[in-house]
Design an enzyme around this catalytic site. Structure first.
Site, mmCIF file in Angstrom:
data_model
loop_
_atom_site.group_PDB
_atom_site.id
_atom_site.type_symbol
_atom_site.label_atom_id
_atom_site.label_comp_id
_atom_site.label_asym_id
_atom_site.label_seq_id
_atom_site.Cartn_x
_atom_site.Cartn_y
_atom_site.Cartn_z
ATOM 1 N N GLY A 60 0.827 -1.197 0.000
ATOM 2 C CA GLY A 60 0.000 0.000 0.000
ATOM 3 C C GLY A 60 0.860 1.244 0.000
ATOM 4 O O GLY A 60 2.022 1.216 0.410
ATOM 5 N N GLN A 65 2.769 9.988 1.717
ATOM 6 C CA GLN A 65 4.085 9.356 1.822
ATOM 7 C C GLN A 65 5.030 9.766 0.701
ATOM 8 O O GLN A 65 6.234 9.555 0.804
ATOM 9 C CB GLN A 65 3.937 7.835 1.802
ATOM 10 C CG GLN A 65 3.279 7.308 3.056
ATOM 11 C CD GLN A 65 3.204 5.812 2.990
ATOM 12 O OE1 GLN A 65 2.271 5.254 2.425
ATOM 13 N NE2 GLN A 65 4.212 5.157 3.534
ATOM 14 N N CYS A 110 6.185 -0.162 7.492
ATOM 15 C CA CYS A 110 5.805 1.005 6.704
ATOM 16 C C CYS A 110 7.003 1.471 5.893
ATOM 17 O O CYS A 110 8.126 1.500 6.402
ATOM 18 C CB CYS A 110 5.351 2.106 7.670
ATOM 19 S SG CYS A 110 4.813 3.616 6.872
ATOM 20 N N LEU A 111 6.760 1.820 4.632
ATOM 21 C CA LEU A 111 7.836 2.310 3.771
ATOM 22 C C LEU A 111 8.409 3.633 4.285
ATOM 23 O O LEU A 111 9.541 3.985 3.960
ATOM 24 C CB LEU A 111 7.331 2.488 2.338
ATOM 25 C CG LEU A 111 6.960 1.199 1.602
ATOM 26 C CD1 LEU A 111 6.314 1.515 0.263
ATOM 27 C CD2 LEU A 111 8.168 0.301 1.413
ATOM 28 N N HIS A 153 -4.365 1.071 7.621
ATOM 29 C CA HIS A 153 -3.011 1.626 7.726
ATOM 30 C C HIS A 153 -2.854 2.818 6.770
ATOM 31 O O HIS A 153 -2.346 3.874 7.161
ATOM 32 C CB HIS A 153 -1.995 0.520 7.385
ATOM 33 C CG HIS A 153 -0.572 0.952 7.419
ATOM 34 N ND1 HIS A 153 0.299 0.571 8.413
ATOM 35 C CD2 HIS A 153 0.154 1.727 6.566
ATOM 36 C CE1 HIS A 153 1.491 1.087 8.172
ATOM 37 N NE2 HIS A 153 1.435 1.798 7.050
ATOM 38 N N GLU A 154 -3.319 2.642 5.522
ATOM 39 C CA GLU A 154 -3.212 3.720 4.532
ATOM 40 C C GLU A 154 -4.117 4.900 4.886
ATOM 41 O O GLU A 154 -3.728 6.056 4.717
ATOM 42 C CB GLU A 154 -3.528 3.207 3.124
ATOM 43 C CG GLU A 154 -2.625 2.086 2.634
ATOM 44 C CD GLU A 154 -1.141 2.348 2.819
ATOM 45 O OE1 GLU A 154 -0.695 3.512 2.711
ATOM 46 O OE2 GLU A 154 -0.410 1.383 3.091
ATOM 47 N N HIS A 157 -2.511 7.243 7.235
ATOM 48 C CA HIS A 157 -1.588 8.191 6.594
ATOM 49 C C HIS A 157 -2.329 9.439 6.109
ATOM 50 O O HIS A 157 -1.781 10.534 6.143
ATOM 51 C CB HIS A 157 -0.864 7.541 5.413
ATOM 52 C CG HIS A 157 0.301 6.695 5.804
ATOM 53 N ND1 HIS A 157 1.353 7.161 6.565
ATOM 54 C CD2 HIS A 157 0.585 5.399 5.532
ATOM 55 C CE1 HIS A 157 2.235 6.200 6.748
ATOM 56 N NE2 HIS A 157 1.790 5.111 6.130
#
Length: 193
Positions: A60, A65, A110-111, A153-154, A157
């Site tokens: 995702g 991000q 997480c990226l 999770h997304e 953000h």
């Protein structure tokens, strides 16, 4: 093409802002950005391309991000039937959710976070969402299990929330009140976003 150099890391102020709604129908620029975000996930999940471009695998990605404070996200993973699901969504929201909670056994990644963070991240086991697709059409979907966790999770953000904000500081491995179910992380152990 987006690379890890385009992904901002924790501590960057954009990750703590509430993202702005996107115009519907989307502008050509927003449409292209969402396509590039999905392309990033596709490339990151291909072992050869991921190695070539030094991409961390992800399932995702949210626009904040990549330092774009807009309510846009993409998800590419399998559902509870092991079928590939690709979602490219504008102005998504959760319209209802189960009382039942869940979490990933191995924790979330997480990226935008270059360190391992341990602890239980409580999520709803099932959610109903509304959003707009790339064509500006309203869509409603029901998500469960791993897919629901990735979506939440997304969504965090888009609201300036990092996954570790949801871990209980005093007792990071505290189980939630029953009913509770644990979702095994996907086989590649990929971070969400």
């Amino acid at each position: 093409m987006l690379t890890m150099n385009d992904v901002i890391r924790e501590g960057h102020p954009t990750l703590r802002k509430k993202a702005k709604e996107v115009d519907i129908p989307p502008t050509k620029e927003d449409h292209q950005l969402l396509k590039k975000m999905m392309e990033f996930l596709v490339h990151s999940q291909d072992p050869e391309l991921a190695e070539k471009y030094e991409l961390r695998p992800g399932v995702g990605l949210a626009a904040p991000q990549i330092d774009v404070s807009k309510r846009m996200l993409v998800i590419r993973t399998t559902d509870h039937r092991d079928e590939l699901v690709e979602l490219a969504l504008l102005n998504p929201k959760i319209v209802s959710h189960s009382a039942e909670t869940t979490h990933l056994e191995g924790g979330e990644g997480c990226l935008s976070v270059d360190r391992e963070v341990t602890g239980i991240v409580p999520r709803y086991a099932r959610i109903k969402i509304e959003a707009y697709d790339l064509d500006g059409k309203k869509v409603t979907k029901r998500l469960r299990g791993f897919l629901a966790i990735v979506f939440q999770h997304e969504m965090d953000h888009l609201n300036g929330i990092m996954f570790y904000d949801r871990i209980d500081e005093d007792d990071p491995f505290k189980k939630q009140l029953p009913p509770h179910e644990v979702i095994k992380r996907n086989e590649q152990n990929e971070p969400f976003s």
